[in-house]
Design an enzyme around this catalytic site. Structure first.
Site, mmCIF file in Angstrom:
data_model
loop_
_atom_site.group_PDB
_atom_site.id
_atom_site.type_symbol
_atom_site.label_atom_id
_atom_site.label_comp_id
_atom_site.label_asym_id
_atom_site.label_seq_id
_atom_site.Cartn_x
_atom_site.Cartn_y
_atom_site.Cartn_z
ATOM 1 N N HIS A 114 2.273 2.945 -3.264
ATOM 2 C CA HIS A 114 3.084 1.477 -2.104
ATOM 3 C C HIS A 114 2.444 1.780 -1.160
ATOM 4 O O HIS A 114 1.473 0.792 -0.436
ATOM 5 C CB HIS A 114 4.343 2.481 -1.640
ATOM 6 C CG HIS A 114 5.445 1.957 -0.947
ATOM 7 N ND1 HIS A 114 5.897 3.010 0.121
ATOM 8 C CD2 HIS A 114 5.417 0.343 -0.442
ATOM 9 C CE1 HIS A 114 7.116 1.635 1.269
ATOM 10 N NE2 HIS A 114 6.520 0.204 0.780
ATOM 11 N N CYS A 121 7.314 9.589 1.391
ATOM 12 C CA CYS A 121 7.198 8.992 2.024
ATOM 13 C C CYS A 121 8.500 7.827 1.623
ATOM 14 O O CYS A 121 9.512 7.522 3.154
ATOM 15 C CB CYS A 121 6.178 7.719 2.254
ATOM 16 S SG CYS A 121 4.443 8.455 2.911
ATOM 17 N N HIS A 122 8.466 7.061 1.322
ATOM 18 C CA HIS A 122 9.558 5.973 1.280
ATOM 19 C C HIS A 122 10.309 6.101 0.025
ATOM 20 O O HIS A 122 10.769 4.891 -0.593
ATOM 21 C CB HIS A 122 8.741 4.102 0.650
ATOM 22 C CG HIS A 122 8.014 4.452 2.069
ATOM 23 N ND1 HIS A 122 6.568 4.758 2.414
ATOM 24 C CD2 HIS A 122 8.137 3.821 2.886
ATOM 25 C CE1 HIS A 122 6.302 4.674 3.437
ATOM 26 N NE2 HIS A 122 7.514 4.210 4.455
ATOM 27 N N GLY A 123 10.438 6.936 -0.989
ATOM 28 C CA GLY A 123 11.011 7.180 -2.085
ATOM 29 C C GLY A 123 10.610 6.840 -3.806
ATOM 30 O O GLY A 123 11.494 6.135 -4.087
ATOM 31 N N PRO A 147 9.505 1.433 -3.224
ATOM 32 C CA PRO A 147 8.648 0.426 -3.559
ATOM 33 C C PRO A 147 7.687 0.308 -4.601
ATOM 34 O O PRO A 147 7.292 -0.710 -4.283
ATOM 35 C CB PRO A 147 9.553 0.439 -1.992
ATOM 36 C CG PRO A 147 9.463 2.183 -2.134
ATOM 37 C CD PRO A 147 10.178 2.482 -2.824
#
Lengths: 278, 176, 430
Positions: free
Chosen positions: B116, B140-142, B155
């Site tokens: 990502h 960080c963003h799963g 993501p």
């Protein structure tokens, strides 16, 4: 104000300089400084030609490989070469596998430190490693040789002269026929040092490193005389100091050629522009 | 001044300005190229790692090109979990077999760089969260990766990248 | 700000018109170095060096910013980081040699520019401010160059830093604390290296700012010229563009050829071998010398070998070295001759050439070891240097009878019987 004080300041400096000059002249007459052994007996490097001399000169790779062998077998016992990496040896014409083998078999190992355990150890060198440092416990401080050709007046010629310049101090005479030990009995080389008129103060801690023909065995069949080995290692050390020498000159000629053409055009254009004004 | 003379003059002036332009552009080349990786950086582009101490189910983080690499010794359960997945349902369809060396399917070697935005996912270190698919989890963003380090949720667009590598022996792997 | 016949900026391109209406930058450039700036038609090649100096500064900023991307200002690794640039960074060797030799070229050009000013008395009214700003630029250049030479952290870098900051220790009472403050320690080390790097990066932009003032001040009276006769009429001038852009283009070509010959074929010619030895605080090089462009001033520093009256020799040397440049600030008021150009001042001209030789001799002695006969020669030469500016120039300007000046620039170029007498004299708008 300026016209008043200006000349006064000028005269002040002039008189102070005259005073210094007078004192210096008086001292020069009353206590002339005696000539030194270094001034009278230090020799300038011998004029020898190298393939990389001049604006068109390039390195001779076979010579660099021989010089590397001399460094490896003789110099590297005391002198490090820390700015150079094993991978750089590909520029001498060795292929990747050869470089890998040279790095792996290099006597002095790369040092390791495990930050977790605090253990220090060593491992074989890799092509990406620089030449490992050499620690020397004896007399003198053998300098790192990476840049020696650029950090000494005379460069490669100096190195060649130094390596071939060891001589017997007893009976040594300079070009004017003056004999060193007769003029300067105190200049006798101290124990542990060696006499060499090409070294700035005539005595150095390094014993003569290249002592006999055939000390290094060349694989390309070139006769390994002392002079040849000195020439080869001087060339090698020029390469270690200036590895981009060939590329620099190869880039320089087209650049200068382009600039010459551009400058001629600029001159013609300038004449055009000014044609109606002269 | 004849017309031809004027043309010749114009030609020289244009040529002079063109030369200046070409020279200026050529001078830009070294200024731009100096920012590309230097010779010492490129020289460190392969690294050899001893994997003898990694027990099944464990992983280590190594460094290649100044980036983390995860070397994971998969357990048979993890292998079968990865092989059971229907590849066509994946966002970035790849089999475990394709991502590992033949005969050494248990050695999963991937970059530890989330596809990502480049964070280091959790799951390789001891006691780190492995995420709901038992592989890696990027905090960080799963993004969630499975036991073959394939993207399953979140993501990230791609599976964790497999760097070029080969086994020098049973216990040493060369990356790069 | 300009002559009444100067071309006015009339953009043909509607985009340029649009920009010019909102931000008159195109107009500004046009009036500064374009067709809108009328320049005396008789400038010789000595007038190329201003533009060349500007080019050299840009060259130094560009190569310097790029080198700063790879250099590490830490005493432990600075030397190795420079070698890293030379060996591993793509084109790093060219950028570094380009920067080192670019500094030399910058000084060659600026020295020529300054001596042009000496010969043609470019410092005289109404151009005093241009001259004063120029001296400030030169002082800033010297500071920048000195700090740049410290950065490779070789032997000459280290000992140069020690000796030059040691100059300040000559100041009574505050000297030693001042030196320690400058260095951030008792000897050059990390603190000094880091601040020198910071300032070496900053000062070129300060120089750029002062250059803008220098050029601004130049555009008030306009350029001087080899006759020293002020512009009287339109036929005395030509527009800067294309006449002087073309001439400067040719000059730039010559400059670049000399520069590239140095960079590609003799990159270490003007450097000192000792700076390829890493800094060693325990061993001073045998002959410690600064870079060549400091040699004349270094010779003046070393010329003072005896205490004078109650002033220690060390302090005298430092005072004299700084005075040797500061005296230039007073030139417009020391040389009071109404005639500017050395072409029409026979006696002044002889002393000017003597000064050129004198500075070359000082330069040679400054680069030589501190031994006889060089010290005594530099004492005589330094004596002449101070007498020239502070005594000879005022006296010569009082007693000299200048040769007759041409009526106008046009007359000087085309001869007496042409346009010069036909065109009515138009006074310049000041």
């Amino acid at each position: 104000m300026v016209r008043l004080f200006g000349p006064l300041v000028g005269l002040f400096f002039a008189v102070a300089l005259l005073w210094s000059f007078g004192n210096g002249a008086y001292n020069a007459v009353t206590q002339p400084s005696p000539p030194t052994a270094e001034a009278l007996f230090h020799k300038h490097p011998k004029e020898v030609a190298f393939s990389f001399d001049g604006a068109f000169g390039t390195f001779d790779k076979a010579q660099l490989q021989r010089g590397f062998k001399v460094y490896q077998e003789v110099c590297s016992n005391c002198h490090s070469l820390k700015q150079v990496a094993f991978r750089d040896l590909t520029q001498l014409g060795y292929n990747e596998a050869e470089v890998k083998a040279i790095a792996k078999n290099w006597g002095n190992k790369a040092q390791t430190f495990d930050p977790k355990t605090g253990d220090r150890g060593d491992r074989p060198n890799l092509p990406s490693d620089h030449f490992p440092p050499v620690y020397y416990a004896g007399q003198g401080n053998p300098p790192d040789l990476s840049l020696v050709a650029k950090s000494r007046h005379g460069g490669a010629q100096y190195i060649h002269s130094l390596l071939t310049g060891y001589t017997d101090q007893v009976g040594y005479k300079n070009g004017q026929g003056q004999e060193l030990l007769k003029m300067f009995p105190d200049a006798k080389t101290p124990d542990g040092l060696y006499f060499n008129p090409y070294f700035a103060n005539l005595n150095l801690a390094m014993p003569q490193p290249l002592t006999s023909d055939g000390q290094v065995t060349y694989s390309d069949g070139k006769a390994a005389t002392v002079d040849q080995m000195a020439l080869d290692v001087s060339a090698f050390l020029t390469w270690t100091a200036e590895p981009k020498l060939d590329k620099r000159k190869q880039t320089g000629w087209p650049v200068l050629g382009f600039l010459l053409a551009a400058t001629v055009l600029a001159y013609l254009a300038k004449r055009n522009v000014w044609a109606d004004k002269h | 001044m004849t017309g031809e003379g004027v043309r010749r003059r114009d030609f020289i002036n244009i040529a002079a300005v063109s030369f200046a332009g070409v020279g200026g552009l050529a001078a830009l080349y070294p200024l731009i190229s100096q920012m590309a990786p230097s010779a010492d950086v490129l020289a460190e582009s392969s690294t050899e790692i001893d994997i003898s101490a990694i027990a099944p189910g464990q992983a280590i983080k190594a460094v290649w090109r100044k980036q983390p690499v995860f070397i994971r010794n998969l357990t048979p359960e993890e292998i079968s979990a990865a092989e059971k997945v229907d590849v066509s349902t994946l966002r970035d369809p790849e089999t475990l077999e394709k991502r590992t060396t033949a005969g050494k399917t248990n050695w999963l070697i991937t970059m530890g760089v989330c596809t990502h935005l480049g964070c280091v996912p959790l799951g390789a270190g001891e006691g780190e969260v492995k995420g709901e698919f038992g592989g890696y989890f990027c905090p960080c963003h799963g993004s969630v990766y499975d036991t073959a380090a394939r993207i399953r949720k979140g993501p990230a667009p791609k599976n964790l990248e497999v760097p070029p590598h080969e086994f020098s022996s049973d216990t040493v792997v060369k990356i790069g | 700000m300009s002559f009444p016949w100067a071309n006015e900026y009339k953009p043909t391109n509607p985009l340029m018109q649009w920009v010019d209406d909102r931000l008159p930058l195109p107009r500004f450039v046009y009036n500064a170095v374009g067709a809108g700036y009328p320049v005396p038609r008789n400038l010789n090649y000595m007038w190329n060096f201003g533009i060349l100096a500007g080019f050299a500064l840009v060259l130094q900023i560009v190569t310097g910013v790029v080198l700063a991307m790879h250099y590490a200002a830490n005493a432990g690794v600075a030397f190795d980081s420079v070698e890293h640039i030379m060996r591993d960074v793509n084109w790093g060797w060219m950028l570094r040699y380009g920067h080192a030799n670019g500094a030399s070229m910058f000084f060659i050009v600026v020295y020529t520019h300054i001596f042009r000013g000496f010969f043609y008395s470019s410092y005289k009214a109404p151009r005093e401010m241009i001259w004063l700003l120029g001296v400030v630029i030169f002082l800033l250049m010297m500071a920048t160059a000195f700090m740049g030479y410290v950065l490779p952290w070789g032997q000459m870098s280290f000992w140069g830093a020690k000796v030059i900051t040691g100059l300040f220790s000559a100041i009574p009472l505050v000297g030693t604390p001042l030196q320690q403050w400058l260095l951030g320690g008792f000897a050059p080390d990390n603190a000094a290296l880091n601040r020198f790097f910071s300032l070496h990066f900053l000062l070129p932009f300060v120089i750029l700012g002062v250059i803008i003032l220098h050029v601004w001040a130049l555009h008030i009276p306009g350029s001087s010229n080899p006759t020293g006769v002020e512009v009287k009429q339109e036929s005395d001038t030509v527009p800067f563009h294309p006449y002087y852009t073309a001439k400067d283009g040719f000059g730039l070509g010559i400059f670049l050829m000399v520069y590239c010959a140095l960079v590609f074929f003799a990159p270490n010619l003007l450097g000192h071998p000792d700076n390829y030895i890493p800094a060693n605080p325990l061993s001073t090089p045998a002959h410690i010398v600064p870079e060549w462009y400091f040699w004349p001033f270094y010779a003046i520093l070393r010329a003072f070998t005896s205490d004078f009256l109650f002033i220690p020799a060390k302090l005298m040397g430092v005072l004299a070295m700084f005075s040797a440049i500061l005296v230039w600030f007073f030139l417009p008021w020391l040389d009071t001759s109404p005639v500017r150009s050395g072409h029409y001042r026979p006696l002044f001209r002889k002393f000017f050439y003597l000064l050129v030789v004198d500075v070359l001799v000082l330069g040679y002695c400054g680069g030589a070891p501190a031994a006889e006969p060089y010290v005594m020669i530099s004492q005589i030469a330094a004596m002449y240097y101070f007498l020239h500016f502070l005594v000879i120039l005022p006296v010569v300007s009082s007693i000299e009878t200048p040769q007759p000046l041409p009526f106008s620039i046009t007359e000087a170029v085309l001869g007496k019987d042409e346009h010069a007498t036909l065109a009515p004299a138009t006074p310049a708008v000041a």
